[in-house]
Design a protein around this motif. Structure first.
Motif, PDB file in Angstrom:
ATOM      1  N   PRO A  52       0.838  -1.203   0.000  1.00  0.00           N
ATOM      2  CA  PRO A  52       0.000   0.000   0.000  1.00  0.00           C
ATOM      3  C   PRO A  52       0.875   1.255   0.000  1.00  0.00           C
ATOM      4  CG  PRO A  52      -0.880  -1.620   1.516  1.00  0.00           C
ATOM      5  CD  PRO A  52       0.446  -2.161   1.052  1.00  0.00           C
ATOM      6  N   GLY A  53       0.536   2.174  -0.895  1.00  0.00           N
ATOM      7  CA  GLY A  53       1.339   3.379  -1.071  1.00  0.00           C
ATOM      8  C   GLY A  53       2.419   3.239  -2.125  1.00  0.00           C
ATOM      9  N   GLY A  54       2.680   1.999  -2.577  1.00  0.00           N
ATOM     10  CA  GLY A  54       3.726   1.764  -3.564  1.00  0.00           C
ATOM     11  C   GLY A  54       3.357   2.276  -4.940  1.00  0.00           C
ATOM     12  N   LEU A  55       4.381   2.557  -5.757  1.00  0.00           N
ATOM     13  CA  LEU A  55       4.191   3.158  -7.077  1.00  0.00           C
ATOM     14  C   LEU A  55       4.603   2.210  -8.198  1.00  0.00           C
ATOM     15  CD1 LEU A  55       5.680   6.743  -6.532  1.00  0.00           C
ATOM     16  CD2 LEU A  55       3.254   6.108  -6.554  1.00  0.00           C
ATOM     17  N   LEU A  63      -5.516   0.434  -9.342  1.00  0.00           N
ATOM     18  CA  LEU A  63      -4.469   1.352  -8.919  1.00  0.00           C
ATOM     19  C   LEU A  63      -4.924   2.779  -9.198  1.00  0.00           C
ATOM     20  CD1 LEU A  63      -1.467  -0.549 -10.547  1.00  0.00           C
ATOM     21  CD2 LEU A  63      -1.911  -0.412  -8.091  1.00  0.00           C
ATOM     22  N   ALA A  64      -4.514   3.701  -8.356  1.00  0.00           N
ATOM     23  CA  ALA A  64      -4.862   5.108  -8.572  1.00  0.00           C
ATOM     24  C   ALA A  64      -3.919   5.706  -9.612  1.00  0.00           C
ATOM     25  CB  ALA A  64      -4.747   5.876  -7.263  1.00  0.00           C
ATOM     26  N   VAL A  65      -4.488   6.365 -10.606  1.00  0.00           N
ATOM     27  CA  VAL A  65      -3.687   6.968 -11.670  1.00  0.00           C
ATOM     28  C   VAL A  65      -3.238   8.352 -11.225  1.00  0.00           C
ATOM     29  CG1 VAL A  65      -3.639   7.691 -14.086  1.00  0.00           C
ATOM     30  CG2 VAL A  65      -4.968   5.669 -13.419  1.00  0.00           C
ATOM     31  N   ARG A  66      -1.960   8.473 -10.943  1.00  0.00           N
ATOM     32  CA  ARG A  66      -1.400   9.764 -10.518  1.00  0.00           C
ATOM     33  C   ARG A  66      -0.963  10.596 -11.721  1.00  0.00           C
ATOM     34  NH1 ARG A  66      -4.111   9.542  -6.182  1.00  0.00           N
ATOM     35  NH2 ARG A  66      -3.305   8.251  -4.487  1.00  0.00           N
ATOM     36  N   GLN A  67      -0.413   9.938 -12.725  1.00  0.00           N
ATOM     37  CA  GLN A  67      -0.015  10.622 -13.962  1.00  0.00           C
ATOM     38  C   GLN A  67      -0.240   9.667 -15.122  1.00  0.00           C
ATOM     39  OE1 GLN A  67       3.955  12.491 -13.947  1.00  0.00           O
ATOM     40  NE2 GLN A  67       4.046  12.152 -11.734  1.00  0.00           N
ATOM     41  N   TYR A  76       3.686   7.834 -20.642  1.00  0.00           N
ATOM     42  CA  TYR A  76       4.254   7.892 -19.298  1.00  0.00           C
ATOM     43  C   TYR A  76       3.123   7.692 -18.296  1.00  0.00           C
ATOM     44  CZ  TYR A  76       8.491  10.061 -21.256  1.00  0.00           C
ATOM     45  OH  TYR A  76       9.631  10.317 -21.977  1.00  0.00           O
ATOM     46  N   GLY A  77       3.323   6.788 -17.364  1.00  0.00           N
ATOM     47  CA  GLY A  77       2.307   6.550 -16.343  1.00  0.00           C
ATOM     48  C   GLY A  77       2.918   6.398 -14.965  1.00  0.00           C
ATOM     49  N   VAL A  78       2.261   6.963 -13.958  1.00  0.00           N
ATOM     50  CA  VAL A  78       2.621   6.734 -12.562  1.00  0.00           C
ATOM     51  C   VAL A  78       1.335   6.355 -11.834  1.00  0.00           C
ATOM     52  CG1 VAL A  78       3.601   7.668 -10.434  1.00  0.00           C
ATOM     53  CG2 VAL A  78       4.530   8.373 -12.654  1.00  0.00           C
ATOM     54  N   LEU A  79       1.282   5.113 -11.359  1.00  0.00           N
ATOM     55  CA  LEU A  79       0.097   4.596 -10.679  1.00  0.00           C
ATOM     56  C   LEU A  79       0.472   4.213  -9.250  1.00  0.00           C
ATOM     57  CD1 LEU A  79      -0.413   4.246 -13.787  1.00  0.00           C
ATOM     58  CD2 LEU A  79      -1.785   2.258 -13.234  1.00  0.00           C
ATOM     59  N   GLN A  80      -0.518   4.267  -8.358  1.00  0.00           N
ATOM     60  CA  GLN A  80      -0.235   4.001  -6.944  1.00  0.00           C
ATOM     61  C   GLN A  80      -1.235   3.018  -6.361  1.00  0.00           C
ATOM     62  OE1 GLN A  80      -0.403   7.437  -4.294  1.00  0.00           O
ATOM     63  NE2 GLN A  80       1.262   6.579  -3.079  1.00  0.00           N
ATOM     64  N   ARG A  81      -0.714   2.069  -5.600  1.00  0.00           N
ATOM     65  CA  ARG A  81      -1.598   1.186  -4.835  1.00  0.00           C
ATOM     66  C   ARG A  81      -1.979   1.925  -3.549  1.00  0.00           C
ATOM     67  NH1 ARG A  81      -1.036  -5.042  -2.491  1.00  0.00           N
ATOM     68  NH2 ARG A  81      -3.016  -4.893  -1.355  1.00  0.00           N
ATOM     69  N   GLU A  82      -3.269   2.166  -3.372  1.00  0.00           N
ATOM     70  CA  GLU A  82      -3.705   2.956  -2.224  1.00  0.00           C
ATOM     71  C   GLU A  82      -3.927   2.105  -0.976  1.00  0.00           C
ATOM     72  OE1 GLU A  82      -5.953   6.844  -3.767  1.00  0.00           O
ATOM     73  OE2 GLU A  82      -7.054   4.992  -4.231  1.00  0.00           O
ATOM     74  N   HIS A  83      -4.404   0.865  -1.151  1.00  0.00           N
ATOM     75  CA  HIS A  83      -4.689   0.028   0.025  1.00  0.00           C
ATOM     76  C   HIS A  83      -4.584  -1.450  -0.361  1.00  0.00           C
ATOM     77  CE1 HIS A  83      -8.621  -0.464  -1.893  1.00  0.00           C
ATOM     78  NE2 HIS A  83      -8.704   0.866  -1.924  1.00  0.00           N
TER      79      HIS A  83
END
Length: 265
Positions: A140-143, A188-192, A258-265
């Motif tokens: 969780p929180g990882g990118l 995953l949450a799409v940050r970019q 280009y993509g930056v995704l994050q695992r929120e939980h």
């Protein structure tokens, strides 16, 4: 959105092609350097990950860059091409090197804080599986930070061949909208997520095709035409491509995702 595996190259061919290119790759990998550095620049300054994965690590250039940026972290370089791993191991960077498939990572759940993957996942037929594996292996929180290639890449070369014989001489890549849909549906949450065109220029067509071969990224399409290209067809290709010439030379456009995704939980 479902993907069709048939439009992408066979994974064994990709591994073999990049293994053969290991020794020549770095000398002609200017675009790969620029794109990877652009992806590194998209990573947040902190917190620093304690364990990272360079997915599709190739010659290990960016594994070494990640090790320099996060010197206290435990790094793993993973690639499908054994030849690339043999080339990279003596150069260091990652603490561990392993052969593996992005669609079936040989890693336990929740063991990573960062997955970095530059110009590798375009060779994966099932990008949804890549995303699912990223979600599974991230804490969780990882990118998951990736760069890839989208439809429209090498469009000048594709159009020139189309004018000559209509065959698919140029690798096909999934549309950017497919990347968007799959990322948004990944959990995953799409940050970019962005699409940027990179245009290279070459003095002549031979310079471009030599670079593609040295990179291991020449035509890997299933059903591609076999045998030697006849002189008449090559002459017609040269004439067709000349229509794209600019004062800077013959352009070759790469559509870079280009993509930056994050695992929120």
């Amino acid at each position: 959105m479902a993907e069709t595996a048939a439009v992408l190259p066979d994974k064994r061919q990709v591994a073999a092609s990049f293994s053969r290119a290991a020794a020549s790759y770095d000398a002609v990998a200017g675009l790969q350097r620029r794109v990877g550095e652009g992806l590194l620049a998209r990573l947040p300054a902190d917190p620093a990950p304690s364990r990272w994965l360079d997915l599709g690590s190739g010659t290990g250039h960016f594994a070494r860059a990640l090790a320099a940026r996060f010197p206290a972290a435990d790094g793993l370089a993973l690639d499908i091409a054994e030849g690339m791993l043999r080339h990279a191991r003596p150069l260091g960077g990652a603490r561990s090197f392993a052969a593996g498939d992005a669609e079936r990572l040989p890693l336990r759940d929740g063991c990573l804080e960062l997955i970095f993957s530059s110009l590798a996942v375009q060779w994966c037929a099932d990008f949804a599986a890549v995303l699912a594996e990223a979600r599974r292996t991230l804490q969780p929180g990882g990118l998951f930070a990736f760069s890839s290639l989208a439809a429209g890449t090498l469009q000048e070369l594709r159009d020139s061949w189309q004018a000559v014989d209509g065959f698919a001489h140029v690798n096909r890549f999934r549309p950017f909208e497919t990347y968007r849909e799959l990322c948004e549906g990944s959990g995953l949450a799409v940050r970019q997520l962005a699409l940027e065109a990179e245009v290279l220029h070459f003095s002549d067509l031979r310079q471009l095709t030599h670079e593609l071969k040295a990179l291991g990224a020449h035509n890997l399409n299933p059903g591609r035409p076999g045998g030697l290209t006849g002189r008449a067809r090559l002459r017609a290709l040269l004439e067709a491509y000349e229509a794209f010439r600019t004062p800077a030379g013959l352009p070759a456009t790469y559509q870079v995702v280009y993509g930056v995704l994050q695992r929120e939980h």
